[in-house]
Design an enzyme around this catalytic site. Structure first.
Site, PDB file in Angstrom:
ATOM      1  N   SER A  20       0.854  -1.192   0.000  1.00 49.97           N
ATOM      2  CA  SER A  20       0.000   0.000   0.000  1.00 49.97           C
ATOM      3  C   SER A  20       0.888   1.239   0.000  1.00 49.97           C
ATOM      4  O   SER A  20       1.839   1.344   0.781  1.00 49.97           O
ATOM      5  CB  SER A  20      -0.942  -0.006   1.206  1.00 49.97           C
ATOM      6  OG  SER A  20      -0.241  -0.162   2.415  1.00 49.97           O
ATOM      7  N   GLY A  43      -0.372   4.640  -0.044  1.00 47.88           N
ATOM      8  CA  GLY A  43      -1.104   5.852   0.279  1.00 47.88           C
ATOM      9  C   GLY A  43      -1.771   6.446  -0.947  1.00 47.88           C
ATOM     10  O   GLY A  43      -2.474   5.748  -1.688  1.00 47.88           O
ATOM     11  N   GLU A  49      -0.657   7.152  -3.721  1.00 47.18           N
ATOM     12  CA  GLU A  49      -0.216   6.592  -4.995  1.00 47.18           C
ATOM     13  C   GLU A  49      -0.988   5.332  -5.376  1.00 47.18           C
ATOM     14  O   GLU A  49      -0.935   4.912  -6.534  1.00 47.18           O
ATOM     15  CB  GLU A  49       1.281   6.261  -4.939  1.00 47.18           C
ATOM     16  CG  GLU A  49       2.190   7.450  -4.745  1.00 47.18           C
ATOM     17  CD  GLU A  49       3.642   7.033  -4.654  1.00 47.18           C
ATOM     18  OE1 GLU A  49       4.134   6.346  -5.572  1.00 47.18           O
ATOM     19  OE2 GLU A  49       4.280   7.374  -3.645  1.00 47.18           O
ATOM     20  N   GLY A  50      -1.657   4.703  -4.410  1.00 48.04           N
ATOM     21  CA  GLY A  50      -2.400   3.483  -4.694  1.00 48.04           C
ATOM     22  C   GLY A  50      -1.738   2.278  -4.072  1.00 48.04           C
ATOM     23  O   GLY A  50      -1.332   2.305  -2.906  1.00 48.04           O
ATOM     24  N   GLY A 105      -4.981   1.202   4.995  1.00 51.14           N
ATOM     25  CA  GLY A 105      -4.368  -0.055   4.585  1.00 51.14           C
ATOM     26  C   GLY A 105      -5.133  -1.264   5.084  1.00 51.14           C
ATOM     27  O   GLY A 105      -5.196  -2.304   4.410  1.00 51.14           O
ATOM     28  N   ASP A 106      -5.743  -1.153   6.260  1.00 50.34           N
ATOM     29  CA  ASP A 106      -6.560  -2.238   6.802  1.00 50.34           C
ATOM     30  C   ASP A 106      -7.823  -2.433   5.965  1.00 50.34           C
ATOM     31  O   ASP A 106      -8.270  -3.568   5.743  1.00 50.34           O
ATOM     32  CB  ASP A 106      -6.944  -1.937   8.248  1.00 50.34           C
ATOM     33  CG  ASP A 106      -5.756  -1.599   9.119  1.00 50.34           C
ATOM     34  OD1 ASP A 106      -4.645  -2.072   8.825  1.00 50.34           O
ATOM     35  OD2 ASP A 106      -5.947  -0.850  10.104  1.00 50.34           O
TER      36      ASP A 106
END
Length: 310
Positions: free
Chosen positions: A221, A223, A225-226, A252-253
């Protein structure tokens, strides 16, 4: 489809809002929000919002544990936690007026060998009732470093896909059990690799090295940026939609929960990554941790760029 989401170190997540953080001063909190938390619980909540049936397990103790379990039941998540003698932890996310977030994470109450054995047994009982598994976050004191390796091995032997999102020794030990997907963020991947990852090429090289250590696929992950996925067939970048960020904690979770829901449906990692990145972006736009608007997520386009094919 049904997911089993394991959170060994469940928590109450409290979010404090105040104009600014002043070290060494008495401060009054403008707003307080409390919810069930921990990486696996955030994943469970996200999968439930995505439409999956979810069973949550791990350790829960004391009044905090009762609060955590009740909040999950309110969401329609089945409670399969192992009760323990200690009090489940509380973690704080302090957000100032500029949106800067400071997290204070308690270690969690220790468990003993009997507690761990009960979790292993509960996990084994649940495997026949689910279609995929997530194992997320830290372990409390008293857990052996090979706990996650054993859980991954059991789930894989049962023919189930497993998404692992953890760190430290429990994560390193579990790699050889060949989880279906491991999901570090950039900092976690850098910590595992033992070096800075300043460029996208650095991230790709580290993700490939991580995949060589055992997991079938690696999803990093990134952020805004994908997310980058390294699989047996190709390496792809799923580009995140642009959103006004309200609370990036737990995104991210959310990605893990929705990704695992896709695997439970029979999608491959790349196909499951699109809705997962969309949900993570929608979560960043939501003020609550690990929560997103499913309609907003469904409205997003998530372009996928192939970096390399093999």
């Amino acid at each position: 489809m049904t997911l089993l989401c394991v959170t060994a170190n469940a928590a109450i997540d409290k979010r404090y809002h105040l104009p600014r953080v002043r070290v060494g001063a008495v401060q009054r909190i403008a707003q307080v929000h409390a919810d069930a938390g921990g990486k696996g619980i955030n994943a469970a909540r996200a999968a439930r919002l995505h439409g999956a049936a979810v069973v949550a397990s791990g350790f829960c103790g004391g009044f905090a544990g009762q609060f955590i379990a009740s909040r999950l039941r309110d969401l329609g998540v089945r409670d399969a936690f192992v009760p323990v003698a200690g009090e489940s932890r509380t973690c704080l996310n302090i957000i100032d007026a500029a949106g800067v977030s400071t997290e204070l994470l308690e270690p969690g109450a220790p468990v003993d060998a009997a507690d761990v054995d009960r979790l292993r047994s509960r996990f084994a009982e649940l495997l026949g009732q689910v279609d995929a598994v997530t194992i997320s976050g830290s372990t409390p004191a008293g857990c052996p470093d090979d706990l996650y390796a054993d859980l991954v091995s059991s789930a894989r032997s049962a023919g189930l896909p497993v998404v692992l999102d953890a760190g430290g020794a429990p994560f390193a030990r579990a790699l050889g059990a060949r989880p279906s997907v491991v999901k570090p963020n950039r900092d976690e991947l850098a910590a595992w690799r033992g070096r800075r990852l300043d460029s996208r090429d650095d991230v790709i090289a580290a993700a490939r090295a991580l995949r060589d250590a055992g997991p079938e696929s690696v999803v990093v992950s990134l952020g805004s940026e994908g997310a980058l996925a390294v699989t047996a067939g190709r390496t792809v970048l799923a580009h995140a939609p642009v959103v006004a960020v309200s609370n990036a904690v737990g995104c991210g979770d959310v990605l893990v929960g929705v990704l695992a829901a896709g695997l439970a449906e029979g999608l491959d990692v790349v196909a499951a990554l699109r809705p997962a990145v969309a949900a993570a972006a929608a979560a960043a736009a939501h003020p609550r941790t690990g929560v997103f608007d499913p309609q907003l997520a469904a409205s997003f386009e998530v372009p996928v760029t192939t970096v390399e094919e093999s």
